[in-house]
Design a protein around this motif. Sequence first.
Motif, short mmCIF file in Angstrom:
data_model
loop_
_atom_site.label_atom_id
_atom_site.label_comp_id
_atom_site.label_asym_id
_atom_site.label_seq_id
_atom_site.Cartn_x
_atom_site.Cartn_y
_atom_site.Cartn_z
N ASP A 21 1.22 -1.21 0.08
CA ASP A 21 -0.96 0.62 0.31
C ASP A 21 1.28 1.00 -0.21
N ALA A 265 0.89 -4.13 -6.86
CA ALA A 265 -0.23 -4.14 -6.28
C ALA A 265 -0.74 -5.46 -6.97
N ARG A 271 -2.06 -2.02 -2.94
CA ARG A 271 -2.60 -0.72 -3.83
C ARG A 271 -1.92 0.10 -4.13
N CYS A 299 -8.54 -0.64 -11.74
CA CYS A 299 -7.57 1.47 -11.34
C CYS A 299 -8.43 2.28 -11.25
N THR A 307 -3.89 5.19 -9.35
CA THR A 307 -4.20 4.09 -8.23
C THR A 307 -4.88 2.83 -8.70
N THR A 309 -5.82 -1.09 -7.85
CA THR A 309 -5.53 -2.36 -6.68
C THR A 309 -5.47 -3.63 -7.27
#
Length: 438
Positions: A21, A265, A271, A299, A307, A309
């Motif tokens: 993360d 990720a 993430r 995303c 970001t 994930t």
Amino acid sequence: MTETPAQFDLWPAPYASGAVDATVTVPGSKSVTNRALVLAALASEPGWLRHPLRSRDTLLMAEALRTMGVGIEEGVGPDGTGERWRVIPAGLHGPATIDVGNAGTVMRFLPPVAALATGPVHFDGDPRSYERPLHGVIDALRTLGARIDDEARGALPMTVHGAGALEGGPVEIDASSSSQFVSALLLSAPRFNQGVEVRHTGAKLPSMPHIRMTVDMLRAVGAQVDEPETGGEPNVWRVSPSALLGRDLTVEPDLSNAQPFLAAALVTGGRVTIPDWPERTTQPGDALREIFTEMGGSCELTEEGLTFTGTGTIHGIDVDLSEVGELTPGIAAVAALADSPSTLRGVAHLRLHETDRLAALTKEINELGGDVTETADGLHIRPRPLHGGVFHTYDDHRMATAGSVIGLAVEGVVIENVGTTAKTLPDFPQMWTGMLEA
């Protein structure tokens, strides 16, 4: 000629005990930085590059231009943050000796520039650079009026005998082994007496996004370009002779270098956020949003960046990577950890990159217990339980990052010569461990 840095220590790839993360700030794009340096050097007035990538390939490009008389001043912005380089065009001249290292952009983009210089410009580089194809640029420049001594090798080392100008005009080339052949001619073409008409005559062109990047950047500095993407003749690019403007250019983050962090990720079910991901870009790395989503993640692109994930599950993929071949090593690493087979197609040209990437990926993943077979134009990957071992890089930065991705999920993976990542991603080991510590 300088040898590749002798950093052959074995680096234990960090194993991820849980989901990552982290926010990872990726340095500027090598592809944009080196194109911008060439265009600024050929401009009629000084220009600025903000947030350029400072890596082996870009420093080799900057030093090569300096040896031909271009002024490049390195410093920080007026607010004290963010590196910026001022490029001051000058009369290009030899005699000069250029060290290309193993940088495809330097060895291919600068011979046309050298043809515009006065005097001889000698090109040399790492041993691997002698094996990388350069015939497309050499043959094309001869057709356009340049005098080049390569002892009929079609490769380095060679000398370009610049005459201060180049006639230019129409030329046919086979750029199926590297789209950089096309970009090399287009970047300098505004300075040719007749401009240039480049006609690709071979099989399907690889890495088309890089040619689109070249065209967009040419237009941004005032060049007139006709190309297939905007209704022009297929496989034909025309650049008119003109002066180029000095610009103040901000270099985007290198999206291909964001790949291992996004892969982290996906592999760990975590993430990762990459700040400043552009909403619109010609960089091939932007394709990762779609490819890694299909492999099991999701995303979101916001004002803060991208970001990505992971879900903890990785799916195999059947994908044509001909336009984004440089992403192949990272995708292969993720595919080796998936829950179903993958087929990566359209990347036969990777056999001519920093190393034969298809052979290297096959050998290294299989030696960790994988099941990878080469095809005529790619790889077929059947996931198997992997074990630790030494992952060799062959002086290839993308092999080093691919092995690091596998190391997240497989204990005991050791990367040989992780220092080769300095080619485009300085401080990668520190960035990688920092991501995991976050």
